[in-house]
Design a protein around this motif. Sequence first.
Motif, mmCIF file in Angstrom:
data_model
loop_
_atom_site.group_PDB
_atom_site.id
_atom_site.type_symbol
_atom_site.label_atom_id
_atom_site.label_comp_id
_atom_site.label_asym_id
_atom_site.label_seq_id
_atom_site.Cartn_x
_atom_site.Cartn_y
_atom_site.Cartn_z
ATOM 1 N N ARG A 1 5.646 15.163 -17.223
ATOM 2 C CA ARG A 1 6.911 15.697 -17.740
ATOM 3 C C ARG A 1 7.128 15.279 -19.186
ATOM 4 O O ARG A 1 7.585 16.049 -20.017
ATOM 5 N N LEU A 2 6.817 14.027 -19.502
ATOM 6 C CA LEU A 2 7.056 13.529 -20.851
ATOM 7 C C LEU A 2 5.941 13.915 -21.810
ATOM 8 O O LEU A 2 6.096 13.816 -23.014
ATOM 9 N N LYS A 3 4.789 14.328 -21.246
ATOM 10 C CA LYS A 3 3.626 14.730 -22.051
ATOM 11 C C LYS A 3 3.237 13.651 -23.050
ATOM 12 O O LYS A 3 2.913 13.916 -24.204
ATOM 13 N N THR A 4 3.318 12.405 -22.603
ATOM 14 C CA THR A 4 2.953 11.293 -23.475
ATOM 15 C C THR A 4 1.522 10.867 -23.170
ATOM 16 O O THR A 4 1.154 10.723 -22.007
ATOM 17 N N THR A 5 0.737 10.666 -24.204
ATOM 18 C CA THR A 5 -0.625 10.183 -24.034
ATOM 19 C C THR A 5 -0.575 8.827 -23.334
ATOM 20 O O THR A 5 0.284 8.005 -23.643
ATOM 21 N N ALA A 6 -1.497 8.594 -22.393
ATOM 22 C CA ALA A 6 -1.444 7.328 -21.670
ATOM 23 C C ALA A 6 -2.833 6.790 -21.386
ATOM 24 O O ALA A 6 -3.771 7.561 -21.174
ATOM 25 N N ILE A 7 -2.935 5.467 -21.424
ATOM 26 C CA ILE A 7 -4.164 4.807 -20.975
ATOM 27 C C ILE A 7 -3.772 3.935 -19.782
ATOM 28 O O ILE A 7 -2.781 3.195 -19.840
ATOM 29 N N TYR A 8 -4.542 4.060 -18.743
ATOM 30 C CA TYR A 8 -4.174 3.421 -17.482
ATOM 31 C C TYR A 8 -5.379 2.631 -16.991
ATOM 32 O O TYR A 8 -6.467 3.181 -16.820
ATOM 33 N N VAL A 9 -5.191 1.332 -16.796
ATOM 34 C CA VAL A 9 -6.298 0.486 -16.356
ATOM 35 C C VAL A 9 -6.136 0.150 -14.884
ATOM 36 O O VAL A 9 -5.040 -0.195 -14.436
ATOM 37 N N THR A 10 -7.213 0.302 -14.129
ATOM 38 C CA THR A 10 -7.149 -0.062 -12.718
ATOM 39 C C THR A 10 -8.550 -0.418 -12.227
ATOM 40 O O THR A 10 -9.546 -0.091 -12.873
ATOM 41 N N HIS A 11 -8.615 -1.144 -11.114
ATOM 42 C CA HIS A 11 -9.929 -1.360 -10.516
ATOM 43 C C HIS A 11 -10.050 -0.567 -9.220
ATOM 44 O O HIS A 11 -11.043 -0.645 -8.527
ATOM 45 N N ASP A 12 -8.986 0.218 -8.933
ATOM 46 C CA ASP A 12 -8.926 0.940 -7.679
ATOM 47 C C ASP A 12 -9.415 2.378 -7.909
ATOM 48 O O ASP A 12 -8.781 3.146 -8.632
ATOM 49 N N GLN A 13 -10.538 2.731 -7.301
ATOM 50 C CA GLN A 13 -11.132 4.031 -7.615
ATOM 51 C C GLN A 13 -10.279 5.193 -7.140
ATOM 52 O O GLN A 13 -10.236 6.244 -7.772
ATOM 53 N N SER A 14 -9.546 5.019 -6.026
ATOM 54 C CA SER A 14 -8.748 6.152 -5.558
ATOM 55 C C SER A 14 -7.562 6.382 -6.496
ATOM 56 O O SER A 14 -7.189 7.520 -6.767
ATOM 57 N N GLU A 15 -6.983 5.277 -7.031
ATOM 58 C CA GLU A 15 -5.934 5.418 -8.037
ATOM 59 C C GLU A 15 -6.498 6.149 -9.249
ATOM 60 O O GLU A 15 -5.878 7.065 -9.785
ATOM 61 N N ALA B 1 0.815 -1.219 0.000
ATOM 62 C CA ALA B 1 0.000 0.000 0.000
ATOM 63 C C ALA B 1 0.852 1.273 0.000
ATOM 64 O O ALA B 1 0.575 2.220 -0.735
ATOM 65 N N LYS B 2 1.904 1.263 0.793
ATOM 66 C CA LYS B 2 2.703 2.475 0.938
ATOM 67 C C LYS B 2 3.433 2.813 -0.351
ATOM 68 O O LYS B 2 3.419 3.951 -0.822
ATOM 69 N N LEU B 3 4.057 1.790 -0.923
ATOM 70 C CA LEU B 3 4.814 1.963 -2.159
ATOM 71 C C LEU B 3 3.876 2.358 -3.306
ATOM 72 O O LEU B 3 4.246 3.114 -4.198
ATOM 73 N N ARG B 4 2.659 1.844 -3.241
ATOM 74 C CA ARG B 4 1.684 2.119 -4.288
ATOM 75 C C ARG B 4 1.388 3.618 -4.350
ATOM 76 O O ARG B 4 1.352 4.218 -5.408
ATOM 77 N N MET B 5 1.199 4.231 -3.179
ATOM 78 C CA MET B 5 0.906 5.665 -3.119
ATOM 79 C C MET B 5 2.069 6.460 -3.702
ATOM 80 O O MET B 5 1.876 7.370 -4.500
ATOM 81 N N LYS B 6 3.276 6.065 -3.308
ATOM 82 C CA LYS B 6 4.471 6.797 -3.724
ATOM 83 C C LYS B 6 4.639 6.677 -5.236
ATOM 84 O O LYS B 6 4.867 7.674 -5.924
ATOM 85 N N THR B 7 4.512 5.460 -5.748
ATOM 86 C CA THR B 7 4.722 5.231 -7.175
ATOM 87 C C THR B 7 3.650 5.924 -8.010
ATOM 88 O O THR B 7 3.910 6.396 -9.107
ATOM 89 N N ARG B 8 2.435 5.975 -7.459
ATOM 90 C CA ARG B 8 1.333 6.648 -8.133
ATOM 91 C C ARG B 8 1.723 8.091 -8.434
ATOM 92 O O ARG B 8 1.551 8.568 -9.559
ATOM 93 N N VAL B 9 2.282 8.758 -7.444
ATOM 94 C CA VAL B 9 2.695 10.149 -7.628
ATOM 95 C C VAL B 9 3.799 10.223 -8.682
ATOM 96 O O VAL B 9 3.785 11.101 -9.553
ATOM 97 N N GLU B 10 4.718 9.269 -8.623
ATOM 98 C CA GLU B 10 5.824 9.299 -9.585
ATOM 99 C C GLU B 10 5.342 9.092 -11.017
ATOM 100 O O GLU B 10 5.833 9.740 -11.942
ATOM 101 N N ILE B 11 4.391 8.188 -11.172
ATOM 102 C CA ILE B 11 3.872 7.938 -12.524
ATOM 103 C C ILE B 11 3.228 9.194 -13.072
ATOM 104 O O ILE B 11 3.458 9.595 -14.211
ATOM 105 N N ARG B 12 2.453 9.862 -12.227
ATOM 106 C CA ARG B 12 1.768 11.075 -12.649
ATOM 107 C C ARG B 12 2.782 12.130 -13.056
ATOM 108 O O ARG B 12 2.673 12.770 -14.110
ATOM 109 N N ASP B 13 3.800 12.271 -12.222
ATOM 110 C CA ASP B 13 4.839 13.276 -12.461
ATOM 111 C C ASP B 13 5.555 12.993 -13.782
ATOM 112 O O ASP B 13 5.741 13.878 -14.612
#
Lengths: 351, 294, 281
Positions: free
Chosen positions: A183-197, A167-179
């Motif tokens: 920064r790269l301004k690349t179009t992205a599709i992200y699949v998840t079942h987690d509503q907070s993500e 759980a902890k690493l997930r929160m941290k990595t989530r922020v990094e992915i967004r960042d």
Amino acid sequence: MADITLNHIRKVYPGGVEAIPGLSVDIEDGELCVLVGPSGCGKSTLLRMVAGLEEVTGGEISIGGRKVNDLEPADRDIAMVFQNYALYPHMSVYENMAYGLKNQGTPKAEIRERVNEAAGILGLADFLERKPRQLSGGQRQRVAMGRAIVRKPQVFLFDEPLSNLDAKLRMKTRVEIRDLQQRLKTTAIYVTHDQSEAMTLADKLVVMNAGRIEQVGPPIALYERPATKFVAEFIGSPPMNFIPGHAGADGVTIGEGVKLDDRPHQHGEVSVGIRPEHLVRDTAGPLSVDVRVVERLGASGNVYGWVEQTGSELVASLTDATLPQPGETMRMSVDPAMLHLFDRETGDRLD
Amino acid sequence: MRTKRVTFRHRWLPYLLVAPQIVITAVFFLWPASQAIYQSVLREDAFGLKTEFVGLANFERLFSDSAYLESFWTTIVFSALVAGLSMGIALVLAVMADRVIKSALVYRTVLIWPYAVAPAIAGVLWWFLFNPTIGIGAYAMGQLGYDWNHFQDGNDAMALIVIAAAWRQVSYNFLFFLAGLQAIPRSLIEAAAIDNAGPFKRFWSIQLPLLSPTVFFLLVVNVVYAFFETFGIVHATTGGGPGNETVILVYKVWRDAFEGLNLGSSAAQSVILMVIVIALTAIQFRYIERRVEY
Amino acid sequence: MVERRPVLNFVQHFVLILGAAIFAFPIYLAFVASTHTGIEVNRGLPLLPGDQFFQNYATVLGEGLSTAGAPPIGLMLMNSTIMAMAIALGKIAISLLSSFAIVYFKFPFRVLAFWTIFITLMLPVEVRILPTYEVVAQLGMLNSYAGLSIPLIASATATFLFRQFFMTVPEELTEAARIDGAGPMKFFRDILVPLSRTNLAALFVILFIYGWNQYLWPLLVTTDESYYTVVMGIKRMANAGDSLPEWHLIMATAILALLPPVIVILGMQRLFVRGLVEVEK
């Protein structure tokens, strides 16, 4: 950089099962689009069709204005991060990241430069010679990301990339992915079942259910005006409460004339949706709640109980300094502007 | 039969990939096997000038031929002895090795290598060991009051090929028994020990029943081995003798074809052997399917 | 050990050591015999090694048993090596390719191909001796390395093993490779084969031993002495007509014939055990 257009996409499996009956969505250049829904809703199938790993039964997928239906995955200029990372176990971190470039025939010097650059961004510079099994879960996830970014693709595809992390690493990595994506301004599709993500990452949020799109829009719009009962229930935590009621000329009432809103409506029998965080304790409030269980989370608390007047289940998120005790009965009210009215049959939003 | 969820698309590549194996199988397996079936219903005259279709006559002749029936019986006795002896010894050794966990690997090392020795070589080694004039085994038997001579005594010859065949197979059985024993959860043995079951009781009431799939599997494997892979032992040592006392079926097929030049009979014998292999394989596969369900 | 039982422990080690000794005894005696002169051996076998080791081994390796009309063992050892390597590598190669096709492609006749391969499991050489011999003879493959090895390299077992292993390779690796631009053969070479390394090695051990120990097949297809393999060649010596067999040389040959597979099995014990148990699964 590219936009993605999905136009009447259908997927029928060889057995005749229709996973996606026909779905359209546009994703703009540089946007991060999150597909969210319960398992089996078709979100992964859709992602894999964009990747070219799953055949498209009907409709058209285009990336950057180019129809890609019949292109091999490698020719679509995409990169994908898998749930289990899918790192090649016999290759070093460096080789894992370089493999795709090598297959494209990129010159050695350029491969080295790009891999080093990606490793620098992701903090993997010290691990380039290691094999995946010598890395921690978080590091493996980074290598999977690295493999995607060295390609400098037009589109990133993420298939539940965080679900193997704690759980902890997930929160941290989530922020990094967004960042990183911004920064790269690349179009992205992200699949998840987690509503907070989904809420925290998305520019555009697509809620899917049984192969269909329930609603598309910015996360906050979906939170504030869910188009269906399904979306209302799926977005937000704890989920929205629903109480059967009546919305007529005399306003919105539940149970035996308990009035929640004075303004007239013409809907008749409805399902009244109330978000837990919009309920407040109010000795003069219309709702009378039997408290059963109280969860203290620190700054706030969740109170579970029953609405006395209708027998409906209810959960309220309270930020009060003192929470009620189990067994107590408390009065609550809700701002009429925060009520959501849904058709009891179809689940569609009424106002 | 399943493939991967994601498969590659290619028009001719998969055919190219299976081609070498299919061609070799067709040329050296399917064609000869069908030839054997075809020849088994024909008979050639003494000069090889003409052949005629004789239906199942070759089979009828075989089963009324006392030499063939004797050979059948010899093979059954031989297989039963080889399987029983090699499995029995292997089980005892494996149970012993399983208990001494620390040195189990050492014992495994000193016990597995006979498996690498060719059956024919194994035969020659024991043939030498029991040579009636200079063999130390024969000498020891003489001291015990038994006059060993596998050149003249059919039982001695049979005992010799059984020992040579079993010697090699013990290694194989030992490996599987040891693996089977080590797969039994330690906690089960410990629970039984707490329930006051001694080592022998534990073996009979817990280890052996849990090992029964392995026992059954090895039984089939050992019978297949004794039936089909022991040609070298017989050919390199007894040559079927004395008399025809050690003529096992595989040896007889070869001898009738290459020395007796009796094609129809040899082909019919081949077909019977095929039926036996198919039956044994089917049993083995049924067993494997069962095991999958566990 | 669940409980302390010193007597039982002693019995165990005793039984195991006795077992190991009995197992090694025939080989030990063969070795002893191979280090004495023929006269000494025929007089009644001594129990300790003699001093003729170099003499005897040099004789069999270089000259062979002239009386038995057998070629030098050196040549036979080389023939055995060639045959064993060809069978092992050939089986591995064709099985790798065909199981790759069967697992990673969907194509018409796929199931038929699978069953065609499967059926070889039911047809060991021993049950179709004569017709197989005839095919090889018609193809002019008697007395050749091709004749010794090719008819034996079709193998359902190896194909099954690889198929089973490929089914356990995660799907995502294939997908990642496709996104990385690897076509089927590139995926096979860069990902699948390197991942199969352990299985390849384990199978190699088993198949090398299988090939080396072939007896009936070389007996059928070779009449030219220069193609004899050592395992079948030993028979020629043991049955050298009416003259007394030269046991000291025969035993030296036996030792040389069993040494390579024994070295392979001991050197790669871990792989061998693993491979064996996998194959029979």
